[in-house]
Design a protein around this motif. Structure first.
Motif, PDB file in Angstrom:
ATOM      1  N   ASP A  37       2.804  -1.918   3.493  1.00 31.07           N
ATOM      2  CA  ASP A  37       1.532  -2.561   3.127  1.00 31.07           C
ATOM      3  C   ASP A  37       1.039  -3.361   4.327  1.00 31.07           C
ATOM      4  OD1 ASP A  37       0.149  -3.091   0.128  1.00 31.07           O
ATOM      5  OD2 ASP A  37      -0.477  -4.467   1.737  1.00 31.07           O
ATOM      6  N   ASP A  39      -0.134  -6.118   4.095  1.00 27.64           N
ATOM      7  CA  ASP A  39       0.337  -7.473   3.785  1.00 27.64           C
ATOM      8  C   ASP A  39       1.877  -7.491   3.975  1.00 27.64           C
ATOM      9  OD1 ASP A  39       1.315  -9.724   2.500  1.00 27.64           O
ATOM     10  OD2 ASP A  39      -0.168  -9.645   0.888  1.00 27.64           O
ATOM     11  N   GLN A  80      -5.859   9.588   5.801  1.00 29.28           N
ATOM     12  CA  GLN A  80      -4.398   9.367   5.761  1.00 29.28           C
ATOM     13  C   GLN A  80      -3.661  10.638   5.342  1.00 29.28           C
ATOM     14  OE1 GLN A  80      -3.892   5.864   3.260  1.00 29.28           O
ATOM     15  NE2 GLN A  80      -4.014   4.508   5.040  1.00 29.28           N
ATOM     16  N   PRO A  96      -8.905   9.165  -6.696  1.00 30.21           N
ATOM     17  CA  PRO A  96      -9.390  10.536  -6.618  1.00 30.21           C
ATOM     18  C   PRO A  96      -9.108  11.117  -5.226  1.00 30.21           C
ATOM     19  CG  PRO A  96     -11.208   8.922  -6.830  1.00 30.21           C
ATOM     20  CD  PRO A  96      -9.974   8.155  -6.565  1.00 30.21           C
TER      21      PRO A  96
HETATM   22  N1  LIG Z   1      -3.138   5.887 -11.684  1.00 33.33           N
HETATM   23  C1  LIG Z   1      -3.617   4.717 -12.045  1.00 33.33           C
HETATM   24  O1  LIG Z   1      -3.571   4.374 -13.212  1.00 33.33           O
HETATM   25  C2  LIG Z   1      -4.191   3.799 -11.002  1.00 33.33           C
HETATM   26  C3  LIG Z   1      -4.410   2.457 -11.275  1.00 33.33           C
HETATM   27  C4  LIG Z   1      -4.903   1.650 -10.254  1.00 33.33           C
HETATM   28  C5  LIG Z   1      -5.198   2.204  -9.020  1.00 33.33           C
HETATM   29  N2  LIG Z   1      -4.996   3.520  -8.800  1.00 33.33           N
HETATM   30  C6  LIG Z   1      -5.317   4.134  -7.491  1.00 33.33           C
HETATM   31  O2  LIG Z   1      -4.400   3.605  -6.515  1.00 33.33           O
HETATM   32  C7  LIG Z   1      -5.078   3.486  -5.263  1.00 33.33           C
HETATM   33  C8  LIG Z   1      -5.017   2.043  -4.791  1.00 33.33           C
HETATM   34  O3  LIG Z   1      -5.655   1.228  -5.752  1.00 33.33           O
HETATM   35  P1  LIG Z   1      -5.213  -0.288  -5.959  1.00 33.33           P
HETATM   36  O4  LIG Z   1      -5.851  -0.737  -7.213  1.00 33.33           O
HETATM   37  O5  LIG Z   1      -3.747  -0.377  -5.825  1.00 33.33           O
HETATM   38  O6  LIG Z   1      -5.937  -0.935  -4.685  1.00 33.33           O
HETATM   39  P2  LIG Z   1      -5.736  -2.402  -4.086  1.00 33.33           P
HETATM   40  O7  LIG Z   1      -6.835  -2.612  -3.115  1.00 33.33           O
HETATM   41  O8  LIG Z   1      -5.521  -3.385  -5.173  1.00 33.33           O
HETATM   42  O9  LIG Z   1      -4.356  -2.275  -3.303  1.00 33.33           O
HETATM   43  C9  LIG Z   1      -4.243  -1.450  -2.178  1.00 33.33           C
HETATM   44  C10 LIG Z   1      -3.065  -1.927  -1.331  1.00 33.33           C
HETATM   45  O10 LIG Z   1      -2.989  -1.075  -0.209  1.00 33.33           O
HETATM   46  C11 LIG Z   1      -2.821  -1.859   0.965  1.00 33.33           C
HETATM   47  N3  LIG Z   1      -3.403  -1.090   2.071  1.00 33.33           N
HETATM   48  C12 LIG Z   1      -4.701  -0.810   2.307  1.00 33.33           C
HETATM   49  N4  LIG Z   1      -4.822  -0.066   3.418  1.00 33.33           N
HETATM   50  C13 LIG Z   1      -3.574   0.127   3.891  1.00 33.33           C
HETATM   51  C14 LIG Z   1      -3.035   0.806   5.005  1.00 33.33           C
HETATM   52  N5  LIG Z   1      -3.815   1.448   5.866  1.00 33.33           N
HETATM   53  N6  LIG Z   1      -1.713   0.794   5.205  1.00 33.33           N
HETATM   54  C15 LIG Z   1      -0.890   0.136   4.321  1.00 33.33           C
HETATM   55  N7  LIG Z   1      -1.334  -0.536   3.253  1.00 33.33           N
HETATM   56  C16 LIG Z   1      -2.658  -0.536   3.027  1.00 33.33           C
HETATM   57  C17 LIG Z   1      -3.545  -3.159   0.676  1.00 33.33           C
HETATM   58  O11 LIG Z   1      -3.050  -4.222   1.471  1.00 33.33           O
HETATM   59  C18 LIG Z   1      -3.231  -3.353  -0.796  1.00 33.33           C
HETATM   60  O12 LIG Z   1      -2.038  -4.066  -1.009  1.00 33.33           O
HETATM   61  C19 LIG Z   1      -6.490   3.998  -5.491  1.00 33.33           C
HETATM   62  O13 LIG Z   1      -6.537   5.363  -5.191  1.00 33.33           O
HETATM   63  C20 LIG Z   1      -6.697   3.797  -6.986  1.00 33.33           C
HETATM   64  O14 LIG Z   1      -7.664   4.647  -7.563  1.00 33.33           O
HETATM   65  C21 LIG Z   1      -4.482   4.321  -9.754  1.00 33.33           C
END
Ligand SMILES: NC(=O)c1ccc[n+]([C@@H]2O[C@H](COP(=O)([O-])OP(=O)(O)OC[C@H]3O[C@@H](n4cnc5c(N)ncnc54)[C@H](O)[C@@H]3O)[C@@H](O)[C@H]2O)c1
Length: 337
Positions: A37, A39, A80, A96
């Protein structure tokens, strides 16, 4: 399974990705080597909990893995994935697939050329109750379906000025971002569509550039008509259930937790499946089912049920919904699409 047969995995993005990390940590098929991450504090904490390594730059650890779960913002999905595929890695990509058709096709083609497993993390598809539902519908034992309602009522804390709020980064509104799971599900259950439409609103979710509430309508070739409500603006929920399917013999109900199926017909109301409790963190969370499928596909050379081609179907349906919405709701013909 011996350590050498295990798939060496990494998870990038540790919000939704946390579930993938728990699933790999639990799986006999996987050797979770890295969590990643931007972070650093978050990554270090998860790594300590799961006993693996961590980094903030996934491109530096690519030689140490066979497969990666990419769980990052939508506008990063295509670049990516393409980078991981070019390095010969198997990819489980959160939904997606990508924000444009061109990027989707490029990614699908790249995976095909490299011969790697490329799967979309459509988590709903792999839940036990959903698999049972498909079996019941295909058997026809409770009649022929014709009218379907699916309710996704949710509330997201406003996140202005983030990738969630920007249409170009999210790829659209709630139908694209969250609705894609359920459009995918409806297409899987009922087949090809003839016509599609939708209408949406930003009222209640003005922090988003795309629609925060959408009502989609899909007419299927087999005669089913389906309504899908999805929202990120509903502070209070009251869903009749998750999914109701009226058939020529009765009503099939998937309860709101997506873990119990009931049938109401001339014989009364009966539970025919579940409830199956959600898997705990220690059991790998509900992402365990999809991650196991991904790992099995890699190990046995099987095409994933939710590969890129399959994932494109739901995105094309949503793009048709958006085209209709821009045109005041006039349905778009999808025959032959
Ligand atoms: N299947 C499900 O039920 C479900 C639920 C929520 C989110 N999602 C999907 O998961 C994906 C992420 O969504 P989210 O809600 O977790 O987003 P978010 O923004 O809350 O979290 C994303 C995380 O990725 C990290 N990040 C971003 N760019 C990065 C990189 N280049 N290298 C390393 N870490 C990186 C960020 O620091 C953050 O911690 C999306 O595709 C979303 O649609 C799916």
């Amino acid at each position: 399974m011996s350590q050498s047969n295990k798939v060496r995995t990494a998870v990038v993005g540790l919000n939704m990705g946390l579930q993938h990390a728990y699933a790999y940590a639990k799986s006999e098929r996987a050797d979770l080597r890295w969590v990643v991450d931007l972070d650093a504090e978050k990554a270090a904490k998860v790594a300590e909990e799961l006993g693996c390594s961590w980094t903030t730059d996934w491109t530096t650890i690519i030689d140490d893995i066979d497969a990666v779960s990419l769980c990052t913002p939508h506008h990063l999905h295509a670049p990516q994935s393409l980078q991981a595929i070019a390095a010969g890695k198997h990819v489980l990509l959160e939904k997606p697939l990508a924000n444009t058709e061109e990027d989707c096709l490029k990614t699908i083609e790249a995976a095909k050329e490299k011969g790697v497993t490329f799967m979309m993390a459509y988590i709903v598809r792999f839940l036990p109750a959903i698999i049972k539902l498909k079996e019941i519908l295909d058997s026809g034992q409770y009649g022929k379906p014709f009218s379907v309602n699916l309710w996704i009522q949710a509330y997201l804390q406003p996140m202005p000025n983030t990738w969630f709020s920007r249409k170009a980064q999210l790829g659209g509104g709630v139908m694209f971002s969250h609705g894609c799971h359920y459009v995918d599900l409806l297409l899987w259950l009922f087949g090809n569509t003839k016509a599609i439409t939708s209408l949406g609103t930003r009222v209640g979710t003005e922090w988003m550039e795309g629609e925060g509430t959408s009502h989609g309508l899909m007419q299927f070739e087999n005669g089913v008509v389906a309504h899908l409500e999805t929202s990120w603006g509903m502070k209070f929920k009251s869903m009749p259930s998750f999914l109701q399917i009226h058939t020529t013999e009765g009503l099939i109900v998937l309860e709101a937790g997506m873990n119990k199926i009931e049938v109401i017909n001339a014989e009364g109301r009966q539970t025919i499946f579940g409830p199956v409790p959600a898997l705990t963190k220690e059991e790998g969370t509900n992402a365990f089912y999809e991650c196991e499928h991904f790992l099995e596909c890699i190990q046995n050379g099987i095409t994933p049920e939710t590969d890129g081609v399959e994932a494109m179907r739901s995105l094309r349906a949503i793009w048709a919904m958006y085209e209709a919405a821009e045109n005041g709701g006039v349905p778009v013909s999808t025959t032959g699409v």
